[in-house]
Design an enzyme around this catalytic site. Sequence first.
Site, short mmCIF file in Angstrom:
data_model
loop_
_atom_site.label_atom_id
_atom_site.label_comp_id
_atom_site.label_asym_id
_atom_site.label_seq_id
_atom_site.Cartn_x
_atom_site.Cartn_y
_atom_site.Cartn_z
N SER A 93 0.88 -1.20 -0.06
CA SER A 93 0.14 -0.10 0.02
C SER A 93 0.90 1.18 0.00
O SER A 93 2.01 1.10 0.65
CB SER A 93 -0.77 0.15 1.27
N HIS A 97 2.49 12.06 -1.00
CA HIS A 97 1.87 13.56 -0.66
C HIS A 97 2.86 14.39 -1.16
O HIS A 97 3.97 14.78 -0.53
CB HIS A 97 1.65 13.82 0.81
N HIS A 107 -2.91 7.39 -4.25
CA HIS A 107 -2.84 6.17 -3.54
C HIS A 107 -2.64 4.86 -4.39
O HIS A 107 -3.50 4.71 -5.52
CB HIS A 107 -3.98 5.99 -2.51
N HIS A 176 -20.73 12.37 3.34
CA HIS A 176 -20.93 13.54 4.03
C HIS A 176 -20.51 15.02 3.49
O HIS A 176 -21.10 15.89 3.73
CB HIS A 176 -20.36 13.34 5.45
N GLY A 260 -2.94 -4.67 13.80
CA GLY A 260 -1.83 -4.22 12.96
C GLY A 260 -1.17 -2.94 13.62
O GLY A 260 -1.29 -2.51 14.61
N ARG A 261 0.08 -2.72 12.94
CA ARG A 261 0.93 -1.45 13.48
C ARG A 261 0.39 -0.16 13.35
O ARG A 261 0.30 0.02 11.92
CB ARG A 261 2.49 -1.72 12.99
#
Length: 305
Positions: A93, A97, A107, A176, A260-261
């Site tokens: 993953s 930025h 991403h 939203h 997970g971390r």
Amino acid sequence: MNPDKAAVREYLSELQDSITTAIEQLDGGGHFQSDLWVRPGGGGGDSRVLKSGRIFEQAGVGFSHVMGEGLPPSATQGRPDLAGASFEAMGVSLVFHPTNPFIPTTHMNVRFFIAEKAGQPPVWWFGGGYDLTPYYPFEEDVVHWHQTAYDACAPFGKNVYKNYKSWCDEYFYLKHRKETRGVGGVFFDDLNEWGFARSFEFQRAIGSSFLRAYVPIVTKRRASDYSERERQFQLYRRGRYVEFNLVYDRGTLFGLQSGGRTESILMSLPPLVRWEPNYEPEPNSQEARLSSDYLKPRDWLSNGS
């Protein structure tokens, strides 16, 4: 054909290596720092982060391979039959930025899950995709991005790009805010109907096309001049990225619920961001056109319709 977990892991590890090498070369100044970690419940990973580069304010590329005796709620919500099954999950993953507001955030994720219960055949699937989040978009960049995704999908069927592009638009949507997170790309999940070999081939096609989609855009926009106004708008729009990742993202939920971390899971968040209540861009400005022209599903390719 039984799933070849070792082959998937080898590919994902090589993909992480190839992307970090290419992004270091593209940045020309920053270097990824590797953070190896072990998950107490089983497995671990390698989180690599580049900070304060010439192009990238922060770039993270993580590999993980975790396992456990029971799937977390985010994984069994739609598959109650898998409650209590042991599992393995592995994937790469990334989120980049850039500092320059004219270079989009991006991403990408490719992953593999397998769940097993005694006396039952294993249940497995592939998932992933990539999407683009510009702040000051250029239509030619968006077309290139989608054309690359279309080309990667084309060998696998006439409607594959169309279906997975629609899934991406639907998934990366902030309900939203009533807007998409960016200009989309492709997204797929629960892929197993093609059989293991073909499904794995598709995962490789998507993962290996990412750099072809993103690097030309960065190269074209890296020298763009920008002002403090544009930088502040970028930081404001990054807030939408945070909102999506913390409220809707399935990968974030799975990682946190599976133990997970935390630092690796939240590596996707931008290093700087700001919120401005009731912000309204000036009418007909570049900032206004982002929402009016880009942050809604569009058919970017006539050959993908």
